[in-house]
Motif scaffolding. Structure first.
Motif, mmCIF file in Angstrom:
data_model
loop_
_atom_site.group_PDB
_atom_site.id
_atom_site.type_symbol
_atom_site.label_atom_id
_atom_site.label_comp_id
_atom_site.label_asym_id
_atom_site.label_seq_id
_atom_site.Cartn_x
_atom_site.Cartn_y
_atom_site.Cartn_z
ATOM 1 N N ILE A 154 0.683 -1.123 -0.096
ATOM 2 C CA ILE A 154 0.048 -0.061 -0.330
ATOM 3 C C ILE A 154 0.944 1.351 -0.048
ATOM 4 O O ILE A 154 1.601 1.469 1.153
ATOM 5 N N GLY A 155 1.031 1.865 -1.064
ATOM 6 C CA GLY A 155 1.716 3.078 -1.112
ATOM 7 C C GLY A 155 3.157 2.929 -2.085
ATOM 8 O O GLY A 155 3.967 2.027 -1.750
ATOM 9 N N SER A 157 5.538 4.889 -2.108
ATOM 10 C CA SER A 157 6.244 6.022 -1.578
ATOM 11 C C SER A 157 7.574 5.545 -1.804
ATOM 12 O O SER A 157 7.970 4.639 -2.490
ATOM 13 N N ASP A 178 -2.005 2.637 -5.134
ATOM 14 C CA ASP A 178 -1.689 3.817 -4.964
ATOM 15 C C ASP A 178 -2.408 4.831 -5.773
ATOM 16 O O ASP A 178 -2.576 4.673 -7.080
ATOM 17 N N HIS A 209 2.819 1.651 3.309
ATOM 18 C CA HIS A 209 4.099 2.566 3.198
ATOM 19 C C HIS A 209 3.488 3.809 2.660
ATOM 20 O O HIS A 209 3.852 4.605 1.681
ATOM 21 N N ALA A 210 2.176 4.083 3.116
ATOM 22 C CA ALA A 210 1.654 5.292 2.727
ATOM 23 C C ALA A 210 1.930 6.354 3.552
ATOM 24 O O ALA A 210 2.251 6.303 4.866
ATOM 25 N N THR A 216 -5.385 9.922 4.909
ATOM 26 C CA THR A 216 -4.813 8.431 5.176
ATOM 27 C C THR A 216 -4.965 7.936 6.404
ATOM 28 O O THR A 216 -4.819 6.741 6.789
ATOM 29 N N SER A 238 5.155 2.133 8.817
ATOM 30 C CA SER A 238 4.993 3.257 8.401
ATOM 31 C C SER A 238 4.643 4.293 9.437
ATOM 32 O O SER A 238 5.406 4.943 10.064
ATOM 33 N N LEU A 242 -2.323 5.347 10.414
ATOM 34 C CA LEU A 242 -2.776 4.611 9.416
ATOM 35 C C LEU A 242 -3.992 3.581 9.391
ATOM 36 O O LEU A 242 -4.630 3.396 8.598
ATOM 37 N N ARG A 326 1.067 15.290 -0.932
ATOM 38 C CA ARG A 326 0.901 13.643 -1.034
ATOM 39 C C ARG A 326 2.048 12.880 -0.710
ATOM 40 O O ARG A 326 2.226 11.468 -0.662
#
Length: 328
Positions: A154-155, A157, A178, A209-210, A216, A238, A242, A326
């Motif tokens: 997730i993400g 980044s 993402d 990993h957001a 979020t 992360s 979240l 973001r």
């Protein structure tokens, strides 16, 4: 700046490289810009190097530093340090978040590999039984292994992208969610793009990993946690915010899911939290990011940015005001 980290961020070899590029007073480490010595230094400062524990760079600091043209942050996010006044002045800002992403991705990869073997749970049952025969051994073995294990990231980044690089040569089926990524870019990163809900439904291991942004926080709420298949593992390196904390606790207490949590909300957890005692929860005290000898990688990244600045080249890790909507 945190004084304890200074010699690790900037060991002698790194300071020597900095001194070849700029005039630097390595003995002046500021924790309060209002201190008279700091004010005198700011008057002639062209470049600020900040890190964890830095005081905010607000309008009063900028008024004391008329020559300041750039801020290099020897850590991850610049949130909390760089104020609106910095952007309005038009200063260059750079973050070493890319360097800090490397150990986080490495930690996460290790957690994924061990989760695929159910090593965290099996270690608990093995030690608690003192090595006695496991009547469910064969059944447990049928669920182990990393060959085509389904991993949901997730993400995309900095950490997420580095993790995807590390996963690429392995035999995982990798999914990515993402909102800023399209299907072709996800393919280039070695993943199949899915909506968040579909990723959760499809993954044996889910890793977060957001960035921590208003939109979020609590993104993995009770409804979304319920989408994750029984027996799956949730990894969070992360930010604890979240995930909806009460919903996560309920899922883990029920035993339906397992978790590897390097971050929690709150952090640390209260002393009476059941997560400390659950065999299906592996807790670590926020150690995934740069620590010990990993900190000098950040110092090296700062020196590289200084080289670009002195040479009139664009910064490699520049952060703009619009980025903060973001990224972490």
């Amino acid at each position: 700046m945190n004084l304890d980290n200074l010699p690790r961020l900037f060991p002698p070899r790194v300071l020597d490289r900095l001194r070849e590029l700029v005039d630097i007073d390595a003995c002046l480490v500021v924790s309060d810009f209002r201190h008279p010595e700091a004010a005198r230094a700011l008057a002639g400062t062209d470049l600020l190097i900040t890190s964890w524990g830095s005081p905010p760079i607000d309008q009063s600091v900028l008024e004391a530093a008329p020559r300041l043209r750039a801020i290099l942050h020897a850590a991850g996010t610049v949130r909390g340090y760089v104020t609106d006044a910095v952007w309005e002045r038009g200063l260059l800002v750079s973050s070493m978040a890319q360097a800090n992403a490397i150990p986080v991705a490495e930690y996460t990869l290790a957690a994924i590999l061990l989760a695929g073997k159910n090593a965290f749970m099996l270690r608990e049952t093995f030690t608690s039984s003192r090595g006695a025969p496991d009547p469910d051994r064969e059944r447990r073995r049928d669920t182990l292994g990393n060959h085509h294990r389904r991993v949901g990231v997730i993400g995309a980044s900095r950490v997420g992208r580095r993790l995807l690089e590390l996963l690429r040569p392995l035999d995982f089926d990798v999914y990515l969610s993402d909102p800023y990524i399209g299907p072709s870019e996800a393919t280039d990163l070695g993943a199949v793009l899915l909506s968040l809900d579909d990723l959760l439904r499809s993954s044996d291991i889910v890793t977060l990993h957001a960035p921590d942004l208003p939109q979020t926080r609590g993104m993995l709420d009770r409804r979304r946690l319920a989408l994750i298949p029984d027996g799956a593992t949730l990894i969070n390196t992360s930010r604890g915010a979240l995930i909806e904390s009460d919903a996560l606790t309920d899922e883990l207490v029920s035993g339906r899911l397992s978790a590897v949590l390097d971050v929690t909300d709150p952090e640390p957890l209260p002393e009476d939290s059941p997560l400390y005692r659950l065999p299906n929860v592996f807790l670590t005290p926020h150690i995934a990011g740069s620590l010990g000898n990993e900190l000098s990688r950040i110092g090296d990244a700062v020196v590289a940015e200084v080289e670009r600045l002195v040479g009139g080249q664009p910064l490699q890790h520049q952060v703009t005001r619009s980025d903060l909507g973001r990224v972490a």
